[in-house]
Design an enzyme around this catalytic site. Structure first.
Site, short mmCIF file in Angstrom:
data_model
loop_
_atom_site.label_atom_id
_atom_site.label_comp_id
_atom_site.label_asym_id
_atom_site.label_seq_id
_atom_site.Cartn_x
_atom_site.Cartn_y
_atom_site.Cartn_z
N THR A 57 5.34 22.56 8.28
CA THR A 57 4.24 21.62 8.07
C THR A 57 3.92 20.95 9.40
O THR A 57 4.80 20.74 10.23
CB THR A 57 4.58 20.56 7.01
OG1 THR A 57 5.62 19.74 7.50
CG2 THR A 57 4.99 21.21 5.69
N VAL A 59 3.06 17.84 10.31
CA VAL A 59 3.64 16.54 10.63
C VAL A 59 5.12 16.69 11.01
O VAL A 59 5.59 16.06 11.96
CB VAL A 59 3.46 15.55 9.47
CG1 VAL A 59 4.13 14.22 9.77
CG2 VAL A 59 1.98 15.33 9.18
N CYS A 60 5.83 17.54 10.30
CA CYS A 60 7.25 17.77 10.61
C CYS A 60 7.39 18.38 12.00
O CYS A 60 8.24 17.96 12.79
CB CYS A 60 7.89 18.67 9.56
SG CYS A 60 7.83 18.01 7.89
N ALA A 61 6.58 19.37 12.29
CA ALA A 61 6.62 20.03 13.59
C ALA A 61 6.28 19.03 14.70
O ALA A 61 6.93 19.00 15.75
CB ALA A 61 5.65 21.20 13.62
N SER A 63 6.78 15.79 14.65
CA SER A 63 7.89 14.86 14.85
C SER A 63 8.99 15.48 15.71
O SER A 63 9.58 14.81 16.56
CB SER A 63 8.45 14.36 13.51
OG SER A 63 9.22 15.34 12.87
#
Length: 172
Positions: A57, A59-61, A63
């Site tokens: 995803t 946003v995860c990447a 972060s």
């Protein structure tokens, strides 16, 4: 149980994050080479646990990329990117993205991690995955910062993580 949101819809977790001032629960996760990453291996280091649903995803990447940059300037601090992604996928992502300052660790066979840290989503479309959270642990395994991001689609508060590490470093 804690309440968060996914795209505005309520989602429950299976517990609560460890509170600031408490001892961090010991954990055992799986590294990219399928070996174990245990809290015993990390004694004497400050830890930033960047916990999230999946590297697949945006946003995860994001972060992981941001913590990779921030980690380059952190003394005696390890950033551990934790999801239930398989170690192979984590390794591929880190290699492709040039992630060198973050340790990817999978909780895919570590149910005790999600229970002890209270961050597994128990309902909603992402049920079974980890919620987005950051836990900062000092050299003595005390929690000095915790954040359960209230909306899964939002990034964590990077400035607050850095502030917690700086305050601890200066003895505050």
């Amino acid at each position: 149980m804690a309440q968060i949101k996914f795209k505005g819809n309520p989602v429950s977790t299976n517990g609560e994050l460890p509170k600031v001032g408490s001892k961090a629960p010991c954990f055992s996760l799986v590294k990219s080479d399928l070996s174990e990453l245990s809290c015993c291996d990390l004694k004497g280091k400050r830890l930033v646990l960047n916990i999230f649903p999946s590297l697949d995803t945006s946003v995860c990447a994001t972060s992981v990329r941001k913590f990779n940059k921030l980690a380059a300037d952190m003394d005696n601090t390890l950033v551990i990117a934790i999801s239930k992604d398989l170690p192979f996928a984590q390794s591929r992502f880190c290699t492709t993205e040039g992630i060198e300052n973050v340790i990817p660790a999978s909780a895919f066979r570590a149910s005790d991690f999600s229970q002890q840290y209270g961050i597994e989503m128990v309902d909603g479309p992402l049920a079974g995955l980890l919620a987005r959270a950051v836990v900062v642990i000092d050299e003595n395994f005390n929690v000095i910062y915790e954040e359960l991001v209230p909306e899964i689609t939002q990034e964590p508060n990077y400035d607050a993580v850095i502030a917690a590490l700086k305050n601890k470093k200066s003895g505050k």
